[in-house]
Scaffold this motif. Structure first.
Motif, PDB file in Angstrom:
ATOM      1  N   ARG A 290       0.830  -1.202   0.000  1.00 51.07           N
ATOM      2  CA  ARG A 290       0.000   0.000   0.000  1.00 51.07           C
ATOM      3  C   ARG A 290       0.872   1.263   0.000  1.00 51.07           C
ATOM      4  NH1 ARG A 290      -1.924  -3.795   2.787  1.00 51.07           N
ATOM      5  NH2 ARG A 290      -1.019  -3.142   4.762  1.00 51.07           N
ATOM      6  N   SER A 291       1.999   1.157  -0.728  1.00 47.18           N
ATOM      7  CA  SER A 291       2.905   2.293  -0.928  1.00 47.18           C
ATOM      8  C   SER A 291       2.905   2.613  -2.422  1.00 47.18           C
ATOM      9  CB  SER A 291       4.317   1.936  -0.446  1.00 47.18           C
ATOM     10  OG  SER A 291       5.204   2.999  -0.683  1.00 47.18           O
ATOM     11  N   TYR A 292       2.006   3.522  -2.809  1.00 50.26           N
ATOM     12  CA  TYR A 292       1.774   3.767  -4.227  1.00 50.26           C
ATOM     13  C   TYR A 292       2.684   4.864  -4.766  1.00 50.26           C
ATOM     14  CZ  TYR A 292      -2.478   1.367  -2.798  1.00 50.26           C
ATOM     15  OH  TYR A 292      -3.346   0.474  -2.257  1.00 50.26           O
ATOM     16  N   SER A 293       2.922   4.769  -6.070  1.00 56.87           N
ATOM     17  CA  SER A 293       3.647   5.819  -6.782  1.00 56.87           C
ATOM     18  C   SER A 293       2.785   6.268  -7.954  1.00 56.87           C
ATOM     19  CB  SER A 293       4.993   5.294  -7.291  1.00 56.87           C
ATOM     20  OG  SER A 293       4.784   4.341  -8.332  1.00 56.87           O
ATOM     21  N   ILE A 294       3.240   7.308  -8.632  1.00 57.33           N
ATOM     22  CA  ILE A 294       2.470   7.826  -9.769  1.00 57.33           C
ATOM     23  C   ILE A 294       2.392   6.788 -10.883  1.00 57.33           C
ATOM     24  CG2 ILE A 294       2.565   9.529 -11.637  1.00 57.33           C
ATOM     25  CD1 ILE A 294       3.279  11.623  -9.601  1.00 57.33           C
ATOM     26  N   ALA A 295       3.453   6.013 -11.074  1.00 53.57           N
ATOM     27  CA  ALA A 295       3.430   4.978 -12.111  1.00 53.57           C
ATOM     28  C   ALA A 295       2.322   3.969 -11.849  1.00 53.57           C
ATOM     29  CB  ALA A 295       4.786   4.272 -12.171  1.00 53.57           C
ATOM     30  N   GLN A 296       2.152   3.578 -10.591  1.00 52.80           N
ATOM     31  CA  GLN A 296       1.083   2.623 -10.263  1.00 52.80           C
ATOM     32  C   GLN A 296      -0.291   3.266 -10.352  1.00 52.80           C
ATOM     33  OE1 GLN A 296       3.204   2.284  -6.802  1.00 52.80           O
ATOM     34  NE2 GLN A 296       4.745   1.008  -7.802  1.00 52.80           N
ATOM     35  N   LEU A 297      -0.375   4.537 -10.000  1.00 47.48           N
ATOM     36  CA  LEU A 297      -1.641   5.253 -10.131  1.00 47.48           C
ATOM     37  C   LEU A 297      -2.067   5.310 -11.594  1.00 47.48           C
ATOM     38  CD1 LEU A 297      -3.946   7.163  -9.234  1.00 47.48           C
ATOM     39  CD2 LEU A 297      -2.292   9.049  -9.325  1.00 47.48           C
ATOM     40  N   VAL A 298      -1.132   5.595 -12.476  1.00 52.45           N
ATOM     41  CA  VAL A 298      -1.442   5.667 -13.909  1.00 52.45           C
ATOM     42  C   VAL A 298      -1.866   4.303 -14.433  1.00 52.45           C
ATOM     43  CG1 VAL A 298      -0.462   6.097 -16.191  1.00 52.45           C
ATOM     44  CG2 VAL A 298       0.032   7.665 -14.299  1.00 52.45           C
TER      45      VAL A 298
END
Length: 313
Positions: free
Chosen positions: A215-223
């Motif tokens: 549950r440590s998200y980055s912008i790449a995973q959000l996209v």
């Protein structure tokens, strides 16, 4: 009473009037109990009157003539104080239970709201990601400037919203589940379940699975989530369990290494073979009051001998 600093969870609960009302009643009970005057129990109050009378006798050698009156007054006032104090404590406990029960009952509405918020966040992220181009880092966005930099800033804010929605989702699911179910959810969360549906975990990019597990998200995973169309918020524990079972359903393979196809096969109905009518066949004459029916049309001939085994097979 459960409290949270998560803005998404606070906003979700605020959409349910019953929860807001129950929370107000509970907070009022807490305020009244804390503001209630200090006092003594009947035992302590009577002991104080007795101590005063004994002190007077010790100092003056005379027993207080108002002892009975003082004792009755102290006892009566302390009984009333104790009764109200207990009533306020019971009211606080009762309203706390009622507020928690209301939250649990209305949890599906809150989870539905969080699912709608997730859709809003990912829709906005999908639109913003188109301006990034080949940019994948904050440094790259700064170097690119213009629309790419604005999109990166927008996605950074949406990333915070995504984290809050996911935290709120698990907070609600844990609060309405039994201890055994909570243990299962911890296992599912550690494997990355509860965030996408209709997609097997093995088919998700490794960096996205790592984010769902930690549950440590980055912008790449959000996209990726925004473009996948598979992200969701479970509406209940049962909904979550069903999606876990579906995503972990084992796949069978044929000897050639291809996935086995167990789809039902449709077999066409065979063409019926007409009954054989021999020269000696007759049409049944069931009603003797009617003319004799015409003989049936012959379509077969009797064999001169019995068929052999070889002719049968």
């Amino acid at each position: 009473m459960r409290t949270s600093r998560n803005p998404e969870l606070t906003a979700a609960w605020a959409t349910v009037p019953e929860v807001a009302k129950a929370q107000e009643r509970y907070e009022e009970a807490v305020r009244l109990r804390r503001a209630f005057r200090s006092g003594m129990t009947p035992e302590v109050a009577l002991t104080a009157v007795q101590d005063a009378a004994i002190a007077t006798l010790t100092d003056t050698g005379k027993w207080s003539t108002s002892f009975a009156k003082d004792a009755a007054k102290a006892h009566a006032e302390s009984v009333v104080w104790q009764a109200e104090s207990v009533a306020l404590r019971r009211a606080e406990d009762s309203l706390k239970f009622a507020a928690e029960d209301t939250r649990d009952t209305m949890a599906p509405d809150v989870l539905a709201y969080l699912n709608a918020r997730l859709t809003e966040i990912l829709t906005a992220a999908k639109g913003a990601s188109t301006a990034l181009g080949d940019v994948t880092t904050a440094e790259g966005a700064i170097d690119a400037g213009g629309d790419a930099l604005d999109a990166w800033r927008r996605l950074t804010g949406l990333l915070s919203d995504l984290r809050n929605v996911r935290a709120a989702q698990w907070d609600v699911l844990r609060s309405v589940s039994y201890e055994d179910d909570q243990a299962r959810m911890r296992t599912w969360m550690a494997r990355g379940h509860g965030e996408v549906r209709g997609v097997r975990l093995d088919d998700i990019p490794e960096h996205v699975r790592d984010a769902m597990r930690s549950r440590s998200y980055s912008i790449a995973q959000l996209v990726w989530l925004a473009h996948s169309g598979a992200a969701y918020v479970p509406t209940s524990y049962d909904d979550l369990a069903a999606n876990v079972a579906a995503s972990e359903e084992p796949i069978s393979y044929t000897d050639s290494g291809r996935p086995a196809n167990y789809s039902p096969r449709v077999t066409p109905l065979p063409t019926p073979t007409p009954a054989k009518v021999y020269p000696h066949s007759i049409t049944p004459h069931l009603d003797k009051s009617q003319p004799v029916p015409a003989p049936p049309k012959v379509n077969a001939v009797m064999r001169d001998r019995e068929a052999t085994t070889l002719e049968h097979f």
